[in-house]
Motif scaffolding. Structure first.
Motif, PDB file in Angstrom:
ATOM      1  N   ARG A 128       0.837  -1.201   0.000  1.00 45.01           N
ATOM      2  CA  ARG A 128       0.000   0.000   0.000  1.00 45.01           C
ATOM      3  C   ARG A 128       0.874   1.254   0.000  1.00 45.01           C
ATOM      4  O   ARG A 128       0.601   2.223  -0.709  1.00 45.01           O
ATOM      5  CB  ARG A 128      -0.949  -0.019   1.204  1.00 45.01           C
ATOM      6  CG  ARG A 128      -1.860   1.191   1.276  1.00 45.01           C
ATOM      7  CD  ARG A 128      -2.971   1.012   2.286  1.00 45.01           C
ATOM      8  NE  ARG A 128      -2.546   0.698   3.637  1.00 45.01           N
ATOM      9  CZ  ARG A 128      -2.183   1.597   4.554  1.00 45.01           C
ATOM     10  NH1 ARG A 128      -2.179   2.878   4.257  1.00 45.01           N
ATOM     11  NH2 ARG A 128      -1.828   1.209   5.760  1.00 45.01           N
ATOM     12  N   SER A 131       2.077   1.851  -3.414  1.00 46.22           N
ATOM     13  CA  SER A 131       0.988   2.444  -4.206  1.00 46.22           C
ATOM     14  C   SER A 131       0.824   3.925  -3.888  1.00 46.22           C
ATOM     15  O   SER A 131       0.577   4.732  -4.795  1.00 46.22           O
ATOM     16  CB  SER A 131      -0.334   1.719  -3.944  1.00 46.22           C
ATOM     17  OG  SER A 131      -0.275   0.394  -4.398  1.00 46.22           O
ATOM     18  N   HIS A 135       1.122   7.008  -6.466  1.00 43.20           N
ATOM     19  CA  HIS A 135       0.008   7.960  -6.571  1.00 43.20           C
ATOM     20  C   HIS A 135       0.500   9.391  -6.351  1.00 43.20           C
ATOM     21  O   HIS A 135       0.121  10.306  -7.097  1.00 43.20           O
ATOM     22  CB  HIS A 135      -1.080   7.586  -5.568  1.00 43.20           C
ATOM     23  CG  HIS A 135      -2.422   8.104  -5.901  1.00 43.20           C
ATOM     24  ND1 HIS A 135      -3.309   7.437  -6.692  1.00 43.20           N
ATOM     25  CD2 HIS A 135      -3.036   9.264  -5.557  1.00 43.20           C
ATOM     26  CE1 HIS A 135      -4.409   8.145  -6.829  1.00 43.20           C
ATOM     27  NE2 HIS A 135      -4.266   9.263  -6.135  1.00 43.20           N
TER      28      HIS A 135
END
Length: 188
Positions: A128, A131, A135
């Motif tokens: 995560r 990610s 992002h």
């Protein structure tokens, strides 16, 4: 392009407890719901840095959102649970009774070694964080400068992944409340 990783302000939560593991789990829930202690305002340097950013990202946790508002951010561009702090596992044990800091260290170490209880695994949390770094990099390519009002453990891993992606910073990831580090990517 620039990404500023900033740790949220001091949460309004008591950290001077002696408790058992089950009570520690209740404390974690209270911590995740806590807002910011407004008696500890952000330093002017942090406010100035935050307001130089074109786009602001927060987690869905109140301490992240309130911190952005205390920094003078008028519009939060994105707030999402993907940017929340890494979970802290716990257990239902009624003994022993230990300090809050001891439980934090114990469960963070247990988590890194594979114990997750009913929380997100360490491996999933790192994925995560990766990610999140991607992002944030994509947002920086669109907006130029991005502020992420984040959390201690997550910021550390996001910083690690940004560096792996070629982002540069001479600073360590923010550990203290209101501390920040700046990452640059030079475009050609």
């Amino acid at each position: 392009m620039q990404i500023v990783l900033m740790r949220h302000g001091k949460p309004k939560v008591d950290k001077h407890y002696r408790l058992n593991a089950a009570e520690f789990g209740v404390w974690v829930e209270q911590y995740n719901a806590a807002g910011i202690d407004t008696g500890f305002q952000p330093p002017q340097e942090a406010i100035a840095q935050a307001n130089q950013c074109a786009f602001t990202v927060c987690s869905n946790l109140e301490r992240s959102l309130e911190s952005a508002r205390l920094l003078g951010i008028k519009r939060i561009g994105l707030h999402s649970s993907i940017f929340r702090e890494m979970d802290i596992p716990n257990a239902a044990w009624r003994f022993p009774t230990l300090s809050l800091q001891t439980w934090l260290i114990f469960f963070r170490l247990a988590w890194a070694l594979g114990y997750s209880g009913k929380t997100e695994s360490f491996k999933s949390a790192k994925e995560r964080a990766h990610s999140c770094a991607i992002h944030l990099a994509n947002l920086a390519s669109t907006h130029g400068t991005v502020l992420f009002v984040g959390h201690g453990s997550l910021n550390w891993f996001v910083a690690k992944y940004l560096k792996q992606m070629g982002w540069l910073s001479d600073e360590k990831p923010p550990r203290k409340y209101w501390e920040y580090s700046i990452f640059h990517m030079h475009t050609t």
